[in-house]
Scaffold this motif. Sequence first.
Motif, PDB file in Angstrom:
ATOM      1  N   TRP A 222      -8.014  -0.493  -2.469  1.00 25.73           N
ATOM      2  CA  TRP A 222      -6.872  -1.153  -1.863  1.00 25.73           C
ATOM      3  C   TRP A 222      -7.172  -1.422  -0.390  1.00 25.73           C
ATOM      4  O   TRP A 222      -7.633  -0.529   0.318  1.00 25.73           O
ATOM      5  N   PRO A 223      -6.915  -2.627   0.094  1.00 19.00           N
ATOM      6  CA  PRO A 223      -7.114  -2.904   1.518  1.00 19.00           C
ATOM      7  C   PRO A 223      -6.260  -1.969   2.371  1.00 19.00           C
ATOM      8  O   PRO A 223      -5.244  -1.435   1.921  1.00 19.00           O
ATOM      9  N   HIS A 224      -6.654  -1.795   3.609  1.00 16.74           N
ATOM     10  CA  HIS A 224      -5.916  -0.911   4.500  1.00 16.74           C
ATOM     11  C   HIS A 224      -4.584  -1.520   4.924  1.00 16.74           C
ATOM     12  O   HIS A 224      -3.665  -0.803   5.295  1.00 16.74           O
ATOM     13  N   GLN A 225      -4.488  -2.846   4.856  1.00 11.13           N
ATOM     14  CA  GLN A 225      -3.253  -3.511   5.232  1.00 11.13           C
ATOM     15  C   GLN A 225      -2.721  -4.324   4.049  1.00 11.13           C
ATOM     16  O   GLN A 225      -3.491  -4.828   3.233  1.00 11.13           O
ATOM     17  N   GLY A 226      -1.404  -4.445   3.996  1.00 10.22           N
ATOM     18  CA  GLY A 226      -0.823  -5.205   2.900  1.00 10.22           C
ATOM     19  C   GLY A 226       0.679  -5.358   3.028  1.00 10.22           C
ATOM     20  O   GLY A 226       1.307  -4.839   3.951  1.00 10.22           O
ATOM     21  N   ILE A 227       1.236  -6.073   2.065  1.00  6.95           N
ATOM     22  CA  ILE A 227       2.668  -6.345   2.029  1.00  6.95           C
ATOM     23  C   ILE A 227       3.152  -6.113   0.606  1.00  6.95           C
ATOM     24  O   ILE A 227       2.536  -6.601  -0.350  1.00  6.95           O
ATOM     25  N   VAL A 228       4.232  -5.378   0.463  1.00  8.23           N
ATOM     26  CA  VAL A 228       4.868  -5.175  -0.838  1.00  8.23           C
ATOM     27  C   VAL A 228       6.135  -6.021  -0.877  1.00  8.23           C
ATOM     28  O   VAL A 228       6.964  -5.964   0.038  1.00  8.23           O
ATOM     29  N   VAL A 229       6.276  -6.825  -1.930  1.00  9.60           N
ATOM     30  CA  VAL A 229       7.409  -7.747  -2.046  1.00  9.60           C
ATOM     31  C   VAL A 229       8.253  -7.354  -3.251  1.00  9.60           C
ATOM     32  O   VAL A 229       7.769  -7.373  -4.394  1.00  9.60           O
ATOM     33  N   PHE A 230       9.516  -7.021  -3.016  1.00  7.58           N
ATOM     34  CA  PHE A 230      10.420  -6.672  -4.116  1.00  7.58           C
ATOM     35  C   PHE A 230      10.943  -7.934  -4.777  1.00  7.58           C
ATOM     36  O   PHE A 230      11.564  -8.786  -4.140  1.00  7.58           O
ATOM     37  N   LEU A 231      10.733  -8.037  -6.116  1.00 10.04           N
ATOM     38  CA  LEU A 231      11.195  -9.188  -6.886  1.00 10.04           C
ATOM     39  C   LEU A 231      11.786  -8.762  -8.231  1.00 10.04           C
ATOM     40  O   LEU A 231      11.624  -9.448  -9.227  1.00 10.04           O
ATOM     41  N   GLY A 232      12.465  -7.638  -8.232  1.00  8.04           N
ATOM     42  CA  GLY A 232      13.113  -7.213  -9.467  1.00  8.04           C
ATOM     43  C   GLY A 232      12.909  -5.750  -9.779  1.00  8.04           C
ATOM     44  O   GLY A 232      11.866  -5.175  -9.475  1.00  8.04           O
ATOM     45  N   GLY A 233      13.923  -5.145 -10.396  1.00  8.50           N
ATOM     46  CA  GLY A 233      13.862  -3.722 -10.727  1.00  8.50           C
ATOM     47  C   GLY A 233      14.742  -2.935  -9.784  1.00  8.50           C
ATOM     48  O   GLY A 233      15.725  -3.433  -9.241  1.00  8.50           O
ATOM     49  N   ASP A 234      14.388  -1.683  -9.568  1.00  7.23           N
ATOM     50  CA  ASP A 234      15.086  -0.824  -8.617  1.00  7.23           C
ATOM     51  C   ASP A 234      14.407  -0.969  -7.261  1.00  7.23           C
ATOM     52  O   ASP A 234      13.201  -0.751  -7.135  1.00  7.23           O
ATOM     53  N   GLN A 235      15.163  -1.340  -6.238  1.00 11.61           N
ATOM     54  CA  GLN A 235      14.583  -1.573  -4.922  1.00 11.61           C
ATOM     55  C   GLN A 235      13.888  -0.335  -4.355  1.00 11.61           C
ATOM     56  O   GLN A 235      12.988  -0.457  -3.515  1.00 11.61           O
ATOM     57  N   PHE A 236      14.279   0.837  -4.820  1.00  8.59           N
ATOM     58  CA  PHE A 236      13.679   2.056  -4.277  1.00  8.59           C
ATOM     59  C   PHE A 236      12.212   2.191  -4.675  1.00  8.59           C
ATOM     60  O   PHE A 236      11.426   2.825  -3.973  1.00  8.59           O
ATOM     61  N   TRP A 237      11.824   1.593  -5.823  1.00 15.56           N
ATOM     62  CA  TRP A 237      10.423   1.671  -6.233  1.00 15.56           C
ATOM     63  C   TRP A 237       9.514   1.016  -5.198  1.00 15.56           C
ATOM     64  O   TRP A 237       8.428   1.508  -4.913  1.00 15.56           O
ATOM     65  N   THR A 238       9.968  -0.101  -4.629  1.00  9.43           N
ATOM     66  CA  THR A 238       9.125  -0.767  -3.629  1.00  9.43           C
ATOM     67  C   THR A 238       9.119  -0.007  -2.315  1.00  9.43           C
ATOM     68  O   THR A 238       8.142  -0.060  -1.575  1.00  9.43           O
ATOM     69  N   VAL A 239      10.211   0.691  -2.037  1.00  7.47           N
ATOM     70  CA  VAL A 239      10.226   1.555  -0.855  1.00  7.47           C
ATOM     71  C   VAL A 239       9.147   2.631  -0.994  1.00  7.47           C
ATOM     72  O   VAL A 239       8.363   2.884  -0.070  1.00  7.47           O
ATOM     73  N   LEU A 240       9.103   3.262  -2.167  1.00  6.22           N
ATOM     74  CA  LEU A 240       8.102   4.304  -2.409  1.00  6.22           C
ATOM     75  C   LEU A 240       6.682   3.734  -2.382  1.00  6.22           C
ATOM     76  O   LEU A 240       5.778   4.330  -1.782  1.00  6.22           O
ATOM     77  N   LEU A 241       6.490   2.581  -3.036  1.00  2.00           N
ATOM     78  CA  LEU A 241       5.144   2.021  -3.120  1.00  2.00           C
ATOM     79  C   LEU A 241       4.635   1.588  -1.746  1.00  2.00           C
ATOM     80  O   LEU A 241       3.466   1.836  -1.411  1.00  2.00           O
ATOM     81  N   SER A 242       5.481   0.941  -0.959  1.00  2.00           N
ATOM     82  CA  SER A 242       5.039   0.503   0.365  1.00  2.00           C
ATOM     83  C   SER A 242       4.710   1.707   1.251  1.00  2.00           C
ATOM     84  O   SER A 242       3.748   1.679   2.026  1.00  2.00           O
ATOM     85  N   ALA A 243       5.500   2.782   1.122  1.00  2.00           N
ATOM     86  CA  ALA A 243       5.223   3.990   1.903  1.00  2.00           C
ATOM     87  C   ALA A 243       3.911   4.632   1.451  1.00  2.00           C
ATOM     88  O   ALA A 243       3.112   5.099   2.271  1.00  2.00           O
ATOM     89  N   ARG A 244       3.684   4.653   0.140  1.00  2.00           N
ATOM     90  CA  ARG A 244       2.471   5.283  -0.387  1.00  2.00           C
ATOM     91  C   ARG A 244       1.216   4.530   0.027  1.00  2.00           C
ATOM     92  O   ARG A 244       0.191   5.136   0.355  1.00  2.00           O
ATOM     93  N   LEU A 245       1.293   3.206   0.008  1.00  2.00           N
ATOM     94  CA  LEU A 245       0.125   2.404   0.363  1.00  2.00           C
ATOM     95  C   LEU A 245       0.001   2.176   1.865  1.00  2.00           C
ATOM     96  O   LEU A 245      -1.036   1.708   2.344  1.00  2.00           O
ATOM     97  N   GLY A 246       1.086   2.462   2.603  1.00  2.00           N
ATOM     98  CA  GLY A 246       1.075   2.196   4.030  1.00  2.00           C
ATOM     99  C   GLY A 246       1.197   0.721   4.340  1.00  2.00           C
ATOM    100  O   GLY A 246       0.706   0.246   5.373  1.00  2.00           O
ATOM    101  N   TYR A 247       1.866  -0.031   3.452  1.00  2.00           N
ATOM    102  CA  TYR A 247       2.011  -1.477   3.601  1.00  2.00           C
ATOM    103  C   TYR A 247       3.380  -1.830   4.169  1.00  2.00           C
ATOM    104  O   TYR A 247       4.333  -1.043   4.108  1.00  2.00           O
TER     105      TYR A 247
END
Length: 417
Positions: free
Chosen positions: A97-122
Motif C-alpha cells: 500500500w502506498p504511504h499516502q492515499g484517500i479513502v472515499v465512502f460510497l456506500g455501507g456504514d460510514q464508520f467502516w471508512t473512518v476505521l479504514l482511513s485511520a488504519r491506512l493513514g489515508y
Amino acid sequence: MANTRNNELGLAVVLVSNAPGELTTWVRPLAKRLHSLQQFRPQAVSSLASLRLALVPCPNATGHEHAVAQSWQLFDRIVPACSFWSLLLRPSLFGPWPHQGIVVFLGGDQFWTVLLSARLGYRHITYAEWIARWPQWNDRIAAMSETVRSRLPIRYRARCRVVGDLMADLSSFARCDAPLEEGQWVALLPGSKPAKLSVGMPFFLETADHIARERPECRFLLPLAPTTSVKELLWFASRANPIARRYRSTVVDINNDVLITKAGTHIELFRQHPAHGPLSQCTLALTTVGANTAEIGALAVPMIVIVPTQHLDVMQAWDGGLGLLARLPGLRRLISILLIFRRVSNGGYFAWPNITAGRKVVPERIGEIMPRQIATEAIEWLASPDRLEGQRQDLRSLRGKPGAIAALAAEVCDLIP
C-alpha cells in the motif's frame, strides 16, 4: 484480485462500497470519471494513483459484488467484503500500500471508512446522501444537497461542499452502452431474490403476454440480475414453482437469450450488469419494489411498481426487520396485513421516486392485483406519449442537474497531497 502492481511511491485512492445499487450507480461512474483523468491510469506503470475498491459487510449485499466489479476492469485491486476485517487487521495481506492515499465512502456504514482511513493513514472523504455521521473524522464531505450541509455542526461546514446527486448523471453514462433496436421496449424487472422471483416471473410473463396480444409491436427486455441465472429464471417460470401454477403463462423455449412464452411472446434477456444502457432506452418499466426503482428513476424511465400481495411469499423478500418477521410462519399473514394497512392508510410509498418526492410520481399497484389489470394500465401508458413524457420529466426533476460525478472527482483530486 486485480493487478497487484507495486505503487508504493505513488498514491492509492480506495473507493469503499457495499451493495449492488451503490456499486453500479455511484462507484462505477466515479471510477470511470477518475479513469479519464491523467493521474488515474490503473494498471499503467506511469500512473500517479492506484485506484482500488474495498467492499464492506452489508446485509443487503448479494455476495457477487466482487465478481461484478472485477468484470469492469477499473481497479488495480479489489478486496471482497468477506476480507474486510482482514484488511483492517493486516493490510499487507492484500499487497503493498502506498504511504499516502484517500479513502472515499460510497456506500455501507460510514464508520467502516473512518476505521479504514485511520488504519491506512489515508485522508478521508465521505459522500453524504442524507447525513454525514462522523464529520469530525472527515477531511472532506461531499454532500448531495444543501440540506445535508445544513445538518452539520457549524464548525464542520467549511469542509463540506454540495456536489449534487450522483444518480443524476446515470442516464448520461448509460446512453452510450448497448443500443437497442428500434421499437417500443417494455422492461420487465421481476426481482433478483428467490422470494420475489417466485411471484415476479409468472406474474410478469403473463402480463407481457396480455400486452403483446393488444400491442404486438411492443418488445420486451428482461435484465438478468447478477445474483441469478437463466436456469433459475426458467425454474421460477415453470410449473415446478407452486405459484406459477396459478398463472397461464410459461416459457416453452429459449433461443439466443430470447425467452419464448406459450403464447408466443418474445422476451430478450440482457446478461451484462448493470443494464443501465438498454434500460435507459425503454419506453416503460414494470418492476417490483426495491433499490431498482431508484435506478430506473435515475434513468428517467417511466415505471409501474407492482406488489401483488395475494402471495405472502413476496413479504419474505423485503429487507429490514419486517422482512425477517415475515419469514416467521405464525406472523407472516399478520405482518403482511399490518404493513399494507399502515402504508396505505398513512399515505406511505414503496417506490423510491415517491418516497423522495413525498408524493405519487410513479404509480404503485399494491394488493390482490392480476396481470391483466397491469397490462391494461401499461397499454394505456404506452398509448399516451404525453403522459410518459410527463412522468419522465418528473423523474428527472427529482435528481437535479447532472455534474455530481465530475464534482466529486474534483473533490477527490483536491485531496491529493
